[in-house]
Design an enzyme around this catalytic site. Structure first.
Site, short mmCIF file in Angstrom:
data_model
loop_
_atom_site.label_atom_id
_atom_site.label_comp_id
_atom_site.label_asym_id
_atom_site.label_seq_id
_atom_site.Cartn_x
_atom_site.Cartn_y
_atom_site.Cartn_z
N CYS A 72 1.06 -0.76 -0.05
CA CYS A 72 -0.05 -0.48 0.02
C CYS A 72 0.89 1.23 -0.01
O CYS A 72 0.67 2.43 -1.25
CB CYS A 72 -0.77 -0.23 1.67
SG CYS A 72 -2.18 -2.31 1.55
N HIS A 126 -2.14 6.68 2.34
CA HIS A 126 -1.14 5.62 3.62
C HIS A 126 0.25 5.64 2.86
O HIS A 126 0.76 5.21 1.82
CB HIS A 126 -1.88 4.30 2.99
CG HIS A 126 -1.29 3.45 4.23
ND1 HIS A 126 -1.73 3.43 5.97
CD2 HIS A 126 -0.56 2.29 3.77
CE1 HIS A 126 -1.53 2.72 6.25
NE2 HIS A 126 -1.07 1.58 5.77
#
Length: 527
Positions: A72, A126
């Site tokens: 991510c 993120h």
């Protein structure tokens, strides 16, 4: 007469100027966590995804889009800045963007600088501290800021189970740590796992907006109404959090599928001729209390649990598909679809048992390939492009479609020549990468030790994927030579689409391998 002429000239200039302002396009930027191309429009008839399929039929679908790293943080900080992970220096989950590149510019920050209202929500930044406040004109909207369905509060650790809520709430008050900080998060989740309250799936008959993704849909609709009223150009980013684990879509999405009819991954072994470093232990899956009891000594998940997981993944995709439909239908009802560019994509793919793997964290096709769909009022869509593209290409493409200048220092290219059909292909290959050996050491000692670092670089063209496992210092690739390639893989998707064998030592493939090493050298080490 001269005064009258000058008056009309000024009016004309002002009118043209105003016209140029309103010609700028709005942007609806939708990124989905862990979304692989398990979608009807990508050829998977078993999945129920009518809204994504409709968007694809009206826009342009890229069938070979690849993330720069299948994790991510690294992927998101790469596509949100238009720079490769070796430039952002983010290859793990702990490093923060502006710790390594304090002056780098993100996509929403750039649109903000070009006069847009920029707002984000859900899982977007993120890998950036506090969702990178300088990127937004409005405060970022996190899970705790959403309005949830009547009778429900923010999910406890992503669940709505009353039992989990009770334990979670007690831990937040008992632990001497912020549960949202890394130390608190790991401590709380360790306790939840030990207590048997961290399951891989949850199947409850609750409203969509009992969960963050459903609540974010309502917030998106609210913001669209606001932007319509204010008549401002906007860059609106929605970060859907499913189908990331745990799989918790409401019951009605589980009910769309018959678990007994779900097919398992056809090839669940390691590829012949591949190094062990190509694989992992599905550590993300093991973070949940019911994972390891369902695994054998080799880490292979039993068939019942495999079907549960695939069922949960498919139901989660259908859940997100429904949210997308609500948003796009509302956009159209406001008439804003006529001046809004829509991009829909995943941050990387996801293993569902192939190669015996789950989650992402590899250089294989299932982890690196992701959906990518563009729709623009200025583009006549309705077609599929099969050329290799990268998520790096999103930044320049979105600028191009919105009508603002493209920054000069991006690593990607604008895909508009493909979108407007003036070109069928803009690059011969895409590059992904993933580290092994001590890839967590940077967060511990502040650097990657030379004696235990290994980066796998993957080159994917129309037919082949070549992976070079390179030893040495991650921070400096300038002294590269072929001696630093200590392991290799080469897959031929025309004759072996499941990656069952690496052809890297096959004499018939040496010229192909040499060319792809040259591709790497030109992009990674010499650029």
């Amino acid at each position: 007469m001269i005064r009258i002429y000058l008056f009309f000239l000024v009016v004309l200039i002002i009118g043209c100027s105003q016209k140029n302002i309103y010609q700028k396009k709005n942007v609806l930027f939708i990124v989905v966590d862990d979304l692989k191309p398990l979608i009807g429009s990508y050829g998977y008839g078993e999945i129920i995804s009518p809204n994504i399929d409709k968007l694809a039929s009206e826009g342009v679908l890229f069938s070979k889009a690849y993330a720069q790293q299948a994790i991510c943080t690294a992927s998101r900080m790469s596509f949100i800045t238009g720079k490769r992970p070796d430039y952002t220096k983010i290859w793990d989950l702990s490093t923060k963007l502006r710790e390594t590149r304090p002056d780098i510019t993100t996509i929403p920050q750039y649109f903000k600088e070009n006069g847009y209202e920029t707002v984000g929500m859900g899982k977007v930044m993120h890998g950036a501290s506090n969702n990178d406040p300088q990127s937004w004109t409005m405060p970022f909207i996190s899970n705790e800021n959403f309005d949830y369905a009547d009778g429900y509060k923010m999910p406890a650790n992503l669940y709505q189970s009353p039992e989990i809520h009770k334990k979670w709430d007690s831990l937040q008050t008992a632990l001497d740590a912020d549960p949202n900080a890394d130390r608190g998060w790991f401590a709380v989740n360790s306790i939840m796992k030990s207590a048997g309250l961290r399951p891989l799936t949850e199947n409850l008959d609750v409203p969509d907006n009992a969960y963050a993704d459903g609540a974010s849909t309502f917030k998106t609709i609210e913001l669209l109404n606001q932007f319509k009223k204010e008549n401002k150009n906007f860059f609106l980013t929605v970060g859907f959090q499913k189908p990331h684990l745990p799989f918790t879509p409401p019951k009605k999405y589980w009910d769309l599928y018959d678990r007994n009819k779900i097919d398992l991954a056809e090839f669940q072994k390691k590829s012949d001729g591949s190094p062990l470093e190509a694989y992992h232990q599905s550590g993300e899956l093991r973070n949940y209390h019911d994972a390891e009891p369902s695994m054998d000594e080799n880490g292979i998940v039993n068939e019942d649990k495999q079907r549960e997981l695939i069922h949960g993944y498919m139901a989660s995709v259908s859940f997100i598909d429904a949210q997308l439909g609500l948003i796009l239908n509302h956009l159209k009802s406001l008439g804003m679809d006529k001046n809004t560019v829509v991009i829909f994509f995943g941050d990387h793919g996801w293993h569902l048992g192939d190669h015996g793997l789950w989650n992402k964290h590899s250089n294989f096709e299932e982890a690196t390939r992701t959906p990518l769909i563009f729709k623009s009022p200025d583009i006549e869509g309705g077609f599929i492009n099969d050329s290799p593209v990268e998520l790096l290409d999103i930044f320049p493409t979105i600028c191009n479609l919105a009508g603002i200048p493209i920054p000069e220092d991006l690593d990607g290219v604008s895909l508009v020549p493909i979108l407007d059909k003036s070109s069928e292909s803009l690059k011969e290959f895409a590059i992904s990468q993933y580290p092994r050996r001590c890839n967590v050491m940077r967060s511990v000692i502040g650097r990657y030790p030379d004696d235990c670092t290994l980066m796998g670089y993957a080159v994917r063209n129309h037919r082949y994927r070549y992976i070079a496992w390179v030893s040495g210092n991650f921070e400096d690739r300038s002294s590269f030579n072929n001696d630093k390639i200590i392991m290799e893989e080469l897959y031929d998707y025309e004759i072996d689409p499941l990656e069952t064998r690496s052809f890297s030592l096959d004499s018939d493939y040496q010229k192909i391998k040499e060319k792809m090493i040259g591709n790497l050298r030109g992009v990674i080490w010499e650029n």
